[in-house]
Design a protein around this motif. Structure first.
Motif, short mmCIF file in Angstrom:
data_model
loop_
_atom_site.label_atom_id
_atom_site.label_comp_id
_atom_site.label_asym_id
_atom_site.label_seq_id
_atom_site.Cartn_x
_atom_site.Cartn_y
_atom_site.Cartn_z
N GLY A 1 0.81 -1.20 0.00
CA GLY A 1 0.00 0.00 0.00
C GLY A 1 0.84 1.25 0.00
N SER A 2 0.18 2.37 0.23
CA SER A 2 0.85 3.67 0.28
C SER A 2 0.72 4.26 1.68
N TYR A 3 1.63 5.14 2.00
CA TYR A 3 1.61 5.79 3.30
C TYR A 3 0.48 6.81 3.42
N THR A 4 -0.10 7.23 2.30
CA THR A 4 -1.14 8.25 2.34
C THR A 4 -2.56 7.69 2.32
N SER A 5 -2.73 6.43 1.97
CA SER A 5 -4.07 5.84 1.87
C SER A 5 -4.71 5.68 3.25
N TYR B 1 -10.19 8.42 7.94
CA TYR B 1 -10.91 9.20 6.94
C TYR B 1 -10.76 10.70 7.19
N LEU B 2 -11.04 11.13 8.40
CA LEU B 2 -10.98 12.55 8.70
C LEU B 2 -9.57 13.10 8.51
N ALA B 3 -8.57 12.36 8.99
CA ALA B 3 -7.18 12.81 8.85
C ALA B 3 -6.79 12.88 7.37
N TRP B 4 -7.21 11.87 6.59
CA TRP B 4 -6.93 11.90 5.16
C TRP B 4 -7.62 13.09 4.49
N GLY B 5 -8.89 13.33 4.86
CA GLY B 5 -9.64 14.44 4.28
C GLY B 5 -8.98 15.78 4.53
N LEU B 6 -8.42 15.96 5.72
CA LEU B 6 -7.70 17.19 6.02
C LEU B 6 -6.36 17.23 5.27
N TYR B 7 -5.66 16.11 5.26
CA TYR B 7 -4.37 16.00 4.59
C TYR B 7 -4.50 16.34 3.10
N ARG B 8 -5.52 15.83 2.47
CA ARG B 8 -5.75 16.06 1.04
C ARG B 8 -6.61 17.29 0.76
N GLN B 9 -6.91 18.04 1.80
CA GLN B 9 -7.72 19.26 1.69
C GLN B 9 -9.07 18.99 1.03
N ARG B 10 -9.67 17.86 1.42
CA ARG B 10 -10.99 17.47 0.92
C ARG B 10 -12.08 17.82 1.90
N LEU B 11 -11.73 18.01 3.17
CA LEU B 11 -12.71 18.25 4.22
C LEU B 11 -12.31 19.45 5.07
N SER B 12 -13.31 20.05 5.64
CA SER B 12 -13.14 21.00 6.72
C SER B 12 -14.01 20.50 7.87
N LEU B 13 -13.49 20.56 9.07
CA LEU B 13 -14.26 20.08 10.21
C LEU B 13 -14.88 21.21 11.02
N TYR C 1 -3.10 8.99 20.14
CA TYR C 1 -3.05 7.54 20.26
C TYR C 1 -1.84 7.03 19.47
N GLN C 2 -0.93 6.34 20.11
CA GLN C 2 0.36 6.00 19.53
C GLN C 2 0.25 5.30 18.17
N PRO C 3 -0.56 4.24 18.00
CA PRO C 3 -0.62 3.61 16.67
C PRO C 3 -1.16 4.56 15.59
N PHE C 4 -2.03 5.47 15.96
CA PHE C 4 -2.54 6.44 14.99
C PHE C 4 -1.45 7.45 14.63
N ALA C 5 -0.78 7.96 15.64
CA ALA C 5 0.30 8.92 15.40
C ALA C 5 1.44 8.30 14.59
N ALA C 6 1.75 7.04 14.88
CA ALA C 6 2.85 6.36 14.20
C ALA C 6 2.59 6.09 12.73
N THR C 7 1.34 6.15 12.31
CA THR C 7 0.98 5.84 10.92
C THR C 7 0.61 7.09 10.12
N ALA C 8 0.87 8.26 10.67
CA ALA C 8 0.53 9.50 9.96
C ALA C 8 1.30 9.56 8.65
N PRO C 9 0.65 10.07 7.61
CA PRO C 9 1.36 10.19 6.32
C PRO C 9 2.46 11.25 6.38
N PRO C 10 3.41 11.17 5.48
CA PRO C 10 4.48 12.16 5.46
C PRO C 10 3.93 13.54 5.08
N PRO C 11 4.58 14.59 5.52
CA PRO C 11 4.10 15.94 5.15
C PRO C 11 4.09 16.12 3.63
#
Length: 186
Positions: free
Chosen positions: A5-9, A147-159, A175-185
């Motif tokens: 997979g990809s780091y951004t999916s 989903y929410l993090a991806w939507g913000l990352y890809r500028q698809r959503l506003s919360l 949450y450590q597993p969530f933070a550890a899997t964040a996509p690259p800037p």
């Protein structure tokens, strides 16, 4: 076990979180569109190879991971329904993102306008739901956060209009597993 997979999916991210939580050893193999088209009949990521087992959908991969590590996968039907609601919105949002990258805008199609309306109405519904504000997080909550993090990352959503979702995402970011899997800037 190999996860492709990809780091951004957001779908791959959920699988990575489930694998980290499980303690199972795995290797993430970064895969582009061309490779996924050759290696998976769905021509998308993620896909997983574990010995003779080949899985081609994130939902199946998360279920397999949970059960292989001795955990329950959706013991509650309402949580599973929430997961399906998130997936519906996420699929619509991802499709809109890729179509826009190809130069096809929402304004050009009544079908795409309906997809955008689907994203908006599901976000409103999700915003009304009680969401966990600390671990442990179930798979509905993890999929929602991805989903929410991806939507913000890809500028698809506003919360801004969804304070419950915004607060939830702020909490799970720690949450450590969530933070550890964040996509690259970007």
């Amino acid at each position: 076990m190999k996860l492709y997979g990809s780091y951004t999916s957001p779908f791959v991210r959920h699988c990575r979180i489930a694998l980290l939580e499980s303690g199972l050893e795995f290797e993430l193999i970064e895969t582009d569109n061309k490779a996924s088209a050759q290696q998976s009949p769905t021509q998308k990521v993620p896909f997983l190879q574990d010995g003779d087992i080949a899985l081609t959908d994130s939902t199946a991969i998360v279920k397999y991971t949970r059960e292989k590590s001795g955990h329950t996968y959706f013991a509650d039907i309402s949580e599973y329904d929430g997961f399906c609601l998130v997936n519906t919105s996420l699929d619509a949002c991802v499709n809109l993102f890729f179509l826009e990258r190809d130069g096809i805008s929402t304004e050009q199609s009544s079908y795409l306008q309906r997809q955008q309306a689907r994203v908006d109405s599901t976000l409103s519904e999700l915003n009304q739901m009680p969401l966990p504000m600390g671990a442990p997080y179930g798979d509905m909550a993890i999929r929602l956060a991805c989903y929410l993090a991806w939507g913000l990352y890809r500028q698809r959503l506003s919360l801004e209009a969804y304070p419950n979702l915004e607060n939830f995402l702020q909490q799970i970011n720690d949450y450590q597993p969530f933070a550890a899997t964040a996509p690259p800037p970007l």
